[in-house]
Design a protein around this motif. Structure first.
Motif, PDB file in Angstrom:
ATOM      1  N   GLN A  45      40.082  51.586  38.843  1.00  0.00           N
ATOM      2  CA  GLN A  45      40.909  50.955  39.677  1.00  0.00           C
ATOM      3  C   GLN A  45      41.586  49.646  38.927  1.00  0.00           C
ATOM      4  OE1 GLN A  45      38.719  48.601  42.542  1.00  0.00           O
ATOM      5  NE2 GLN A  45      40.248  48.398  43.953  1.00  0.00           N
ATOM      6  N   GLN A  46      40.616  49.330  38.172  1.00  0.00           N
ATOM      7  CA  GLN A  46      41.141  48.130  37.081  1.00  0.00           C
ATOM      8  C   GLN A  46      42.529  48.483  36.341  1.00  0.00           C
ATOM      9  OE1 GLN A  46      38.095  46.402  34.975  1.00  0.00           O
ATOM     10  NE2 GLN A  46      36.994  45.888  36.533  1.00  0.00           N
ATOM     11  N   THR A  47      42.484  49.646  35.854  1.00  0.00           N
ATOM     12  CA  THR A  47      43.570  50.328  35.172  1.00  0.00           C
ATOM     13  C   THR A  47      44.586  50.740  35.823  1.00  0.00           C
ATOM     14  OG1 THR A  47      42.270  52.499  34.570  1.00  0.00           O
ATOM     15  CG2 THR A  47      42.055  50.722  33.023  1.00  0.00           C
ATOM     16  N   GLY A  48      44.428  51.227  37.122  1.00  0.00           N
ATOM     17  CA  GLY A  48      45.469  51.539  37.993  1.00  0.00           C
ATOM     18  C   GLY A  48      45.512  52.855  38.231  1.00  0.00           C
ATOM     19  N   VAL A  49      44.546  53.510  37.774  1.00  0.00           N
ATOM     20  CA  VAL A  49      44.280  55.113  37.963  1.00  0.00           C
ATOM     21  C   VAL A  49      44.069  55.366  39.384  1.00  0.00           C
ATOM     22  CG1 VAL A  49      43.097  57.286  37.265  1.00  0.00           C
ATOM     23  CG2 VAL A  49      43.432  55.397  35.755  1.00  0.00           C
ATOM     24  N   VAL A  50      43.544  54.509  40.135  1.00  0.00           N
ATOM     25  CA  VAL A  50      43.145  54.697  41.444  1.00  0.00           C
ATOM     26  C   VAL A  50      43.514  53.415  41.942  1.00  0.00           C
ATOM     27  CG1 VAL A  50      41.540  56.505  41.467  1.00  0.00           C
ATOM     28  CG2 VAL A  50      40.903  54.074  41.440  1.00  0.00           C
ATOM     29  N   LYS A  51      44.175  53.506  43.738  1.00  0.00           N
ATOM     30  CA  LYS A  51      44.233  52.220  44.169  1.00  0.00           C
ATOM     31  C   LYS A  51      43.075  51.740  44.743  1.00  0.00           C
ATOM     32  CE  LYS A  51      48.814  53.561  45.249  1.00  0.00           C
ATOM     33  NZ  LYS A  51      50.093  53.907  46.316  1.00  0.00           N
ATOM     34  N   ILE A  52      41.961  52.414  45.189  1.00  0.00           N
ATOM     35  CA  ILE A  52      40.797  51.934  45.914  1.00  0.00           C
ATOM     36  C   ILE A  52      39.577  52.513  45.293  1.00  0.00           C
ATOM     37  CG2 ILE A  52      39.689  51.942  48.058  1.00  0.00           C
ATOM     38  CD1 ILE A  52      42.218  52.605  49.485  1.00  0.00           C
ATOM     39  N   ASP A  53      38.889  51.650  44.985  1.00  0.00           N
ATOM     40  CA  ASP A  53      37.277  52.090  44.468  1.00  0.00           C
ATOM     41  C   ASP A  53      36.762  52.756  45.637  1.00  0.00           C
ATOM     42  OD1 ASP A  53      34.961  52.313  43.144  1.00  0.00           O
ATOM     43  OD2 ASP A  53      34.746  50.236  42.528  1.00  0.00           O
ATOM     44  N   VAL A  54      36.621  53.889  45.528  1.00  0.00           N
ATOM     45  CA  VAL A  54      35.823  54.751  46.725  1.00  0.00           C
ATOM     46  C   VAL A  54      34.003  54.834  46.410  1.00  0.00           C
ATOM     47  CG1 VAL A  54      37.821  56.444  47.050  1.00  0.00           C
ATOM     48  CG2 VAL A  54      36.078  57.026  45.194  1.00  0.00           C
ATOM     49  N   ALA A  55      33.841  54.386  45.143  1.00  0.00           N
ATOM     50  CA  ALA A  55      32.391  54.282  44.923  1.00  0.00           C
ATOM     51  C   ALA A  55      31.807  52.912  45.398  1.00  0.00           C
ATOM     52  CB  ALA A  55      32.127  54.424  43.637  1.00  0.00           C
ATOM     53  N   ASP A  56      32.861  51.974  45.728  1.00  0.00           N
ATOM     54  CA  ASP A  56      32.117  50.784  46.051  1.00  0.00           C
ATOM     55  C   ASP A  56      31.048  50.593  47.195  1.00  0.00           C
ATOM     56  OD1 ASP A  56      32.004  47.621  45.562  1.00  0.00           O
ATOM     57  OD2 ASP A  56      33.314  47.585  47.073  1.00  0.00           O
ATOM     58  N   ALA A  57      31.623  51.619  48.286  1.00  0.00           N
ATOM     59  CA  ALA A  57      30.639  51.567  49.559  1.00  0.00           C
ATOM     60  C   ALA A  57      29.616  52.289  49.483  1.00  0.00           C
ATOM     61  CB  ALA A  57      31.713  52.317  50.624  1.00  0.00           C
ATOM     62  N   VAL A  58      29.366  53.193  48.298  1.00  0.00           N
ATOM     63  CA  VAL A  58      28.044  53.957  47.967  1.00  0.00           C
ATOM     64  C   VAL A  58      27.044  53.109  47.785  1.00  0.00           C
ATOM     65  CG1 VAL A  58      27.182  55.641  46.671  1.00  0.00           C
ATOM     66  CG2 VAL A  58      29.658  56.022  47.458  1.00  0.00           C
ATOM     67  N   LYS A  59      25.705  53.215  48.396  1.00  0.00           N
ATOM     68  CA  LYS A  59      24.592  52.679  48.371  1.00  0.00           C
ATOM     69  C   LYS A  59      23.699  53.224  47.371  1.00  0.00           C
ATOM     70  CE  LYS A  59      24.915  49.601  52.530  1.00  0.00           C
ATOM     71  NZ  LYS A  59      26.139  49.341  52.248  1.00  0.00           N
ATOM     72  N   LEU A  60      23.101  52.385  46.641  1.00  0.00           N
ATOM     73  CA  LEU A  60      21.848  53.192  45.686  1.00  0.00           C
ATOM     74  C   LEU A  60      20.591  53.663  46.696  1.00  0.00           C
ATOM     75  CD1 LEU A  60      22.153  50.762  42.440  1.00  0.00           C
ATOM     76  CD2 LEU A  60      23.297  53.133  42.984  1.00  0.00           C
ATOM     77  N   VAL A  61      20.074  54.387  45.957  1.00  0.00           N
ATOM     78  CA  VAL A  61      18.517  54.653  46.426  1.00  0.00           C
ATOM     79  C   VAL A  61      17.481  53.791  46.254  1.00  0.00           C
ATOM     80  CG1 VAL A  61      16.983  56.523  46.661  1.00  0.00           C
ATOM     81  CG2 VAL A  61      19.174  57.268  46.423  1.00  0.00           C
ATOM     82  N   PRO A  62      16.753  53.245  47.288  1.00  0.00           N
ATOM     83  CA  PRO A  62      15.883  52.465  47.119  1.00  0.00           C
ATOM     84  C   PRO A  62      14.659  52.815  46.143  1.00  0.00           C
ATOM     85  CG  PRO A  62      16.243  52.607  49.258  1.00  0.00           C
ATOM     86  CD  PRO A  62      16.779  53.438  48.831  1.00  0.00           C
ATOM     87  N   GLU A  63      14.347  51.931  45.329  1.00  0.00           N
ATOM     88  CA  GLU A  63      13.203  52.577  44.246  1.00  0.00           C
ATOM     89  C   GLU A  63      11.981  51.856  44.599  1.00  0.00           C
ATOM     90  OE1 GLU A  63      14.111  52.511  40.221  1.00  0.00           O
ATOM     91  OE2 GLU A  63      16.328  52.194  40.840  1.00  0.00           O
ATOM     92  N   GLU A  64      10.780  52.730  44.500  1.00  0.00           N
ATOM     93  CA  GLU A  64       9.416  51.930  44.865  1.00  0.00           C
ATOM     94  C   GLU A  64       9.261  51.067  43.605  1.00  0.00           C
ATOM     95  OE1 GLU A  64       6.305  54.749  45.529  1.00  0.00           O
ATOM     96  OE2 GLU A  64       7.693  55.854  46.861  1.00  0.00           O
ATOM     97  N   LYS A  65       8.550  49.870  43.861  1.00  0.00           N
ATOM     98  CA  LYS A  65       8.188  48.923  42.875  1.00  0.00           C
ATOM     99  C   LYS A  65       6.753  49.378  42.606  1.00  0.00           C
ATOM    100  CE  LYS A  65      11.689  46.141  43.638  1.00  0.00           C
ATOM    101  NZ  LYS A  65      12.387  45.217  42.879  1.00  0.00           N
ATOM    102  N   THR A  66       6.486  49.426  41.479  1.00  0.00           N
ATOM    103  CA  THR A  66       5.212  50.086  40.857  1.00  0.00           C
ATOM    104  C   THR A  66       4.411  48.680  40.074  1.00  0.00           C
ATOM    105  OG1 THR A  66       5.973  50.938  38.850  1.00  0.00           O
ATOM    106  CG2 THR A  66       5.688  52.374  40.711  1.00  0.00           C
ATOM    107  N   ARG A  67       3.311  48.502  40.163  1.00  0.00           N
ATOM    108  CA  ARG A  67       2.696  47.570  39.309  1.00  0.00           C
ATOM    109  C   ARG A  67       2.513  47.878  37.875  1.00  0.00           C
ATOM    110  NH1 ARG A  67      -2.599  46.034  42.327  1.00  0.00           N
ATOM    111  NH2 ARG A  67      -2.901  44.671  40.510  1.00  0.00           N
TER     112      ARG A  67
END
Length: 74
Positions: A45-67
């Protein structure tokens, strides 16, 4: 030939689900791969290859916090 503009947000969400349900990967592995894709689309998006960042709406998978483990006398 691959062109980043041909990728949709739904495709990336299905990719995340595929890694979770079919490949049974750990959340950290999935998130590392998704972060790579997100950084690519941010660059595209910054270089103009695409107009819209389609990955912006993708959420990461929650990770379990380990001690943190502590050393024992053994």
């Amino acid at each position: 030939m691959f062109h980043p503009a041909a990728i949709a947000t739904k495709t990336l969400i299905r990719y995340r689900e595929y890694m979770q349900l079919n490949q049974h990967l750990k959340p950290a592995t999935i998130n590392r791969r998704l972060n790579t894709v997100m950084r690519f689309f941010d660059w595209a998006q910054q270089t103009g290859v695409v107009k819209i960042d389609v990955a912006d709406a993708v959420k990461l998978v929650p990770e379990e916090k380990t001690r943190t483990r502590q050393m024992t006398d053994k």
